[in-house]
Design an enzyme around this catalytic site. Sequence first.
Site, mmCIF file in Angstrom:
data_model
loop_
_atom_site.group_PDB
_atom_site.id
_atom_site.type_symbol
_atom_site.label_atom_id
_atom_site.label_comp_id
_atom_site.label_asym_id
_atom_site.label_seq_id
_atom_site.Cartn_x
_atom_site.Cartn_y
_atom_site.Cartn_z
ATOM 1 C CG ASP A 26 -1.642 1.167 1.543
ATOM 2 O OD1 ASP A 26 -2.339 1.584 0.607
ATOM 3 O OD2 ASP A 26 -1.594 1.703 2.660
ATOM 4 C CG ASP A 220 -1.958 2.262 6.383
ATOM 5 O OD1 ASP A 220 -2.769 1.669 5.645
ATOM 6 O OD2 ASP A 220 -1.828 3.492 6.381
ATOM 7 C CG ASP A 224 -4.625 -1.344 3.351
ATOM 8 O OD1 ASP A 224 -4.812 -1.602 4.540
ATOM 9 O OD2 ASP A 224 -3.659 -0.697 2.923
HETATM 10 P P1 ADP Z 1 -3.882 4.754 -0.003
HETATM 11 O O1 ADP Z 1 -4.246 3.603 -0.869
HETATM 12 O O2 ADP Z 1 -2.782 5.563 -0.619
HETATM 13 O O3 ADP Z 1 -3.585 4.350 1.397
HETATM 14 P P2 ADP Z 1 -6.656 5.548 0.509
HETATM 15 O O4 ADP Z 1 -7.325 4.436 -0.208
HETATM 16 O O5 ADP Z 1 -6.711 5.541 1.992
HETATM 17 O O6 ADP Z 1 -5.147 5.749 0.010
HETATM 18 O O7 ADP Z 1 -7.293 6.924 0.012
HETATM 19 C C1 ADP Z 1 -7.298 7.217 -1.362
HETATM 20 C C2 ADP Z 1 -7.642 8.661 -1.636
HETATM 21 O O8 ADP Z 1 -8.982 8.940 -1.183
HETATM 22 C C3 ADP Z 1 -6.779 9.663 -0.944
HETATM 23 O O9 ADP Z 1 -5.602 9.951 -1.672
HETATM 24 C C4 ADP Z 1 -7.702 10.870 -0.866
HETATM 25 O O10 ADP Z 1 -7.700 11.574 -2.092
HETATM 26 C C5 ADP Z 1 -9.066 10.252 -0.671
HETATM 27 N N1 ADP Z 1 -9.455 10.181 0.753
HETATM 28 C C6 ADP Z 1 -9.591 9.053 1.495
HETATM 29 N N2 ADP Z 1 -9.958 9.332 2.750
HETATM 30 C C7 ADP Z 1 -10.043 10.678 2.821
HETATM 31 C C8 ADP Z 1 -10.361 11.604 3.855
HETATM 32 N N3 ADP Z 1 -10.681 11.210 5.083
HETATM 33 N N4 ADP Z 1 -10.351 12.919 3.536
HETATM 34 C C9 ADP Z 1 -10.026 13.348 2.306
HETATM 35 N N5 ADP Z 1 -9.726 12.534 1.304
HETATM 36 C C10 ADP Z 1 -9.723 11.224 1.532
HETATM 37 MG MG MG Z 2 -3.629 3.314 3.153
#
Ligand code: ADP
Ligand code: MG
Length: 326
Positions: A26, A220, A224
């Site tokens: 991730d 983390d 996921d």
């Molecule tokens: P990663 O796979 O990099 O861990 P996530 O799946 O957690 O990322 O989130 C993907 C995207 O969704 C983030 O880059 C952001 O644009 C958006 N996002 C997710 N959660 C939030 C939040 N609480 N506030 C704002 N944007 C969010």
């Molecule tokens: Mg993540």
Amino acid sequence: ASRAGVLVKGSNYLEALSRVRTVVFDKTGTLTQGVFEVSAVHHNRLEEEKLVEYAALAESASSHPISKSLRRAYGREPDRRRVDAIQELSGLGVTARVDGVEVAAGNDKLMDRLGIAYVPCHKAGTIIHMAVNGEYAGHIVIADRIKPQSPEAIRALKEAGVRTTVMLTGDAARVADQVAEELGVDQTYSELLPAGKVEQLERLLARRSSRKETLAFVGDGINDAPVLRRADIGVAMGALGSDAAIEAADVVLMDDDPRKVAKAIRIARKCMRIVYQNISFAIGVKMLCLILGALGLANMWLAIFADVGVMILAVLNAIRALFVQK
Ligand code: ADP
Ligand code: MG
């Protein structure tokens, strides 16, 4: 492995670890620090402070690294009484009512879903678009940093015999590609919703050339945890990771250092090598003594060696597992 800060939840996972050929990561919080700094605020209708305040309040209930960073940028503890109707949409962002005003904070996909026209941003980083009362109000650009150990972690995996390294992320393609290039990851899949991450993992699992090869996922647990469960071996970040991740994982890295993945693989390989050496050594010596006994060439002392002696040698050999080079 425990001494190296790697908690393995069972010997079967150690065996699976020794056969890892694909490692999937991730991005946020795993390869990057998950600590975002606000690098720019572009606003059109509200004051900059007001925009950050709305963002921090709307994000006041989320445990996502992005939310924590926005709250830090706000500088004060958000007053939760001013916020209600909070909805977190995994992989998209959040919507909430702040002081009776509808606020949405999230990525391009969230704006598309809400039918709000947004202004794209040229700045490098993760863009948090903001909408207030259904109208576009600007965006906050935040940037994450790569963990200093990550490039070495990817290199060490190659040296440990891992064939493919993959990165999955919900973040924008531009950010993902930049990180991937800096780290030397083989494949990158970006803009994935949590369900999309599972689907992509299924595809990677199906692509394996033999049933013996295993796939590890390192994450983390924020958005996921299902992927952690689905992989042959789920590896969670112990310090930054969510409780759900630590629960769902098969291996936990105490200090979030991604280099520990390669170390765990090396420990597992050495352990399995010793196990097979001991099995073949013990069976081999006993067979030989049986044959010699049947031919009338073995005496009592040889029998004692074949039993107790072999056991002591096997234990001494097993002690080597305590020493795995750096
Ligand atoms: P990663 O796979 O990099 O861990 P996530 O799946 O957690 O990322 O989130 C993907 C995207 O969704 C983030 O880059 C952001 O644009 C958006 N996002 C997710 N959660 C939030 C939040 N609480 N506030 C704002 N944007 C969010
Ligand atoms: Mg993540």
